[in-house]
Design a protein around this motif. Structure first.
Motif, mmCIF file in Angstrom:
data_model
loop_
_atom_site.group_PDB
_atom_site.id
_atom_site.type_symbol
_atom_site.label_atom_id
_atom_site.label_comp_id
_atom_site.label_asym_id
_atom_site.label_seq_id
_atom_site.Cartn_x
_atom_site.Cartn_y
_atom_site.Cartn_z
ATOM 1 N N ILE A 70 -80.800 -68.959 -80.712
ATOM 2 C CA ILE A 70 -79.391 -68.588 -80.753
ATOM 3 C C ILE A 70 -79.304 -67.071 -80.851
ATOM 4 C CG2 ILE A 70 -77.237 -68.731 -82.054
ATOM 5 C CD1 ILE A 70 -78.107 -71.496 -83.020
ATOM 6 N N GLU A 71 -78.741 -66.461 -79.822
ATOM 7 C CA GLU A 71 -78.562 -65.011 -79.834
ATOM 8 C C GLU A 71 -77.359 -64.664 -80.702
ATOM 9 O OE1 GLU A 71 -78.141 -61.200 -76.812
ATOM 10 O OE2 GLU A 71 -77.979 -63.219 -75.998
ATOM 11 N N MET A 72 -77.508 -63.594 -81.472
ATOM 12 C CA MET A 72 -76.408 -63.188 -82.328
ATOM 13 C C MET A 72 -76.408 -61.682 -82.533
ATOM 14 S SD MET A 72 -77.737 -64.819 -85.974
ATOM 15 C CE MET A 72 -76.094 -64.791 -86.629
ATOM 16 N N LYS A 73 -75.301 -61.182 -82.997
ATOM 17 C CA LYS A 73 -75.168 -59.799 -83.446
ATOM 18 C C LYS A 73 -75.066 -59.838 -84.960
ATOM 19 C CE LYS A 73 -74.496 -57.941 -79.309
ATOM 20 N NZ LYS A 73 -75.686 -57.546 -78.616
ATOM 21 N N GLU A 95 -88.413 -60.801 -88.481
ATOM 22 C CA GLU A 95 -89.500 -60.082 -87.828
ATOM 23 C C GLU A 95 -89.052 -59.448 -86.523
ATOM 24 O OE1 GLU A 95 -92.608 -62.342 -85.525
ATOM 25 O OE2 GLU A 95 -91.805 -63.985 -86.728
ATOM 26 N N GLU A 96 -89.707 -58.341 -86.196
ATOM 27 C CA GLU A 96 -89.477 -57.692 -84.907
ATOM 28 C C GLU A 96 -90.590 -58.112 -83.973
ATOM 29 O OE1 GLU A 96 -88.404 -53.583 -84.846
ATOM 30 O OE2 GLU A 96 -87.094 -53.816 -86.588
ATOM 31 N N THR A 97 -90.220 -58.465 -82.757
ATOM 32 C CA THR A 97 -91.170 -59.000 -81.796
ATOM 33 C C THR A 97 -91.569 -57.961 -80.766
ATOM 34 O OG1 THR A 97 -89.484 -59.719 -80.226
ATOM 35 C CG2 THR A 97 -90.038 -61.246 -82.024
ATOM 36 N N PRO A 98 -92.695 -58.183 -80.056
ATOM 37 C CA PRO A 98 -93.100 -57.276 -78.979
ATOM 38 C C PRO A 98 -92.107 -57.261 -77.816
ATOM 39 C CG PRO A 98 -94.936 -58.670 -79.657
ATOM 40 C CD PRO A 98 -93.714 -59.184 -80.355
ATOM 41 N N TRP A 99 -91.223 -58.273 -77.723
ATOM 42 C CA TRP A 99 -90.239 -58.318 -76.629
ATOM 43 C C TRP A 99 -88.900 -57.724 -77.060
ATOM 44 C CZ3 TRP A 99 -93.070 -62.391 -78.469
ATOM 45 C CH2 TRP A 99 -92.443 -63.257 -79.353
ATOM 46 N N HIS A 100 -88.936 -56.843 -78.064
ATOM 47 C CA HIS A 100 -87.785 -56.044 -78.507
ATOM 48 C C HIS A 100 -86.637 -56.895 -79.026
ATOM 49 C CE1 HIS A 100 -89.786 -52.539 -76.873
ATOM 50 N NE2 HIS A 100 -90.034 -53.260 -75.799
ATOM 51 N N ALA A 101 -86.981 -57.817 -79.875
ATOM 52 C CA ALA A 101 -85.971 -58.639 -80.538
ATOM 53 C C ALA A 101 -86.296 -58.709 -82.021
ATOM 54 C CB ALA A 101 -85.943 -60.045 -79.945
ATOM 55 N N ARG A 102 -85.284 -58.947 -82.805
ATOM 56 C CA ARG A 102 -85.448 -59.240 -84.221
ATOM 57 C C ARG A 102 -85.148 -60.726 -84.363
ATOM 58 N NH1 ARG A 102 -82.448 -55.294 -86.231
ATOM 59 N NH2 ARG A 102 -84.260 -53.959 -86.435
ATOM 60 N N CYS A 104 -85.157 -64.489 -86.822
ATOM 61 C CA CYS A 104 -85.150 -65.214 -88.095
ATOM 62 C C CYS A 104 -85.256 -66.692 -87.741
ATOM 63 C CB CYS A 104 -83.849 -64.932 -88.846
ATOM 64 S SG CYS A 104 -83.654 -65.894 -90.354
ATOM 65 N N CYS A 105 -86.351 -67.315 -88.116
ATOM 66 C CA CYS A 105 -86.602 -68.717 -87.760
ATOM 67 C C CYS A 105 -86.375 -69.619 -88.971
ATOM 68 C CB CYS A 105 -88.037 -68.874 -87.256
ATOM 69 S SG CYS A 105 -88.456 -70.563 -86.803
ATOM 70 N N VAL A 106 -85.581 -70.660 -88.772
ATOM 71 C CA VAL A 106 -85.374 -71.672 -89.814
ATOM 72 C C VAL A 106 -85.763 -73.032 -89.242
ATOM 73 C CG1 VAL A 106 -83.566 -70.393 -91.022
ATOM 74 C CG2 VAL A 106 -82.935 -72.010 -89.237
ATOM 75 N N ILE A 107 -86.271 -73.878 -90.115
ATOM 76 C CA ILE A 107 -86.654 -75.236 -89.715
ATOM 77 C C ILE A 107 -85.844 -76.204 -90.563
ATOM 78 C CG2 ILE A 107 -88.544 -76.903 -89.550
ATOM 79 C CD1 ILE A 107 -90.415 -74.443 -89.233
ATOM 80 N N GLU A 118 -81.715 -61.282 -82.298
ATOM 81 C CA GLU A 118 -80.859 -60.183 -81.859
ATOM 82 C C GLU A 118 -81.712 -59.269 -80.986
ATOM 83 O OE1 GLU A 118 -77.559 -57.257 -83.873
ATOM 84 O OE2 GLU A 118 -79.202 -57.951 -85.141
ATOM 85 N N ASN A 119 -81.225 -58.989 -79.787
ATOM 86 C CA ASN A 119 -81.937 -58.084 -78.885
ATOM 87 C C ASN A 119 -81.810 -56.658 -79.406
ATOM 88 O OD1 ASN A 119 -82.918 -59.874 -76.894
ATOM 89 N ND2 ASN A 119 -80.849 -60.054 -76.066
ATOM 90 N N LEU A 120 -82.914 -55.938 -79.484
ATOM 91 C CA LEU A 120 -82.901 -54.580 -80.005
ATOM 92 C C LEU A 120 -82.615 -53.554 -78.917
ATOM 93 C CD1 LEU A 120 -85.944 -54.829 -82.428
ATOM 94 C CD2 LEU A 120 -83.506 -54.964 -82.986
#
Length: 122
Positions: A70-73, A95-102, A104-107, A118-120
């Motif tokens: 889910i993309e969010m701001k 976490e910040e990813t190598p594909w320039h996103a931040r 937050c994973c929930v299960i 969120e795209n950085l």
């Protein structure tokens, strides 16, 4: 023809646990519920802003262990809000990813995974 959107379906096994997680913890709102009869499985829709998810107790609707993104701001304030709730079963990281996103994973209690991101680069 124009595609209008997509609504994922997650399998759940316990109405109380599902509502505690999705409504109380994550902050979705309950849109509607449906049962064919009082003793039959529950099917319901939740939403947050423009995002909708269907949750189903029906066998065969879907398999537990699914994943969506889910993309969010404003991911950081959302993450802080989750941590502040001190929910016993989830303490998600950020976490910040190598594909320039931040991310937050929930299960959920049924092994379904939601990655809020969120795209950085924007």
């Amino acid at each position: 023809m124009t595609a209008q959107g997509i609504i994922p379906i997650f399998r759940i096994f316990d109405e109380k646990k599902a509502k505690e997680f999705y409504l109380n913890y994550l902050g979705f709102k309950l849109d509607w519920e449906h049962r064919f009869e009082p003793d039959l499985p529950l099917y319901f829709q939740i939403s947050m802003h423009d995002i909708q998810i269907h949750l189903s107790e029906h066998y065969g609707d879907c398999s537990p262990g699914a994943a969506i993104r889910i993309e969010m701001k404003g991911l950081e304030p959302f993450h802080r809000k989750l941590l502040a709730k001190q929910y016993n079963y989830s303490r998600p990281g950020l976490e910040e990813t190598p594909w320039h996103a931040r991310e937050c994973c929930v299960i959920d209690p049924f092994s379904n995974r939601i990655v809020f991101y969120e795209n950085l680069d924007e």
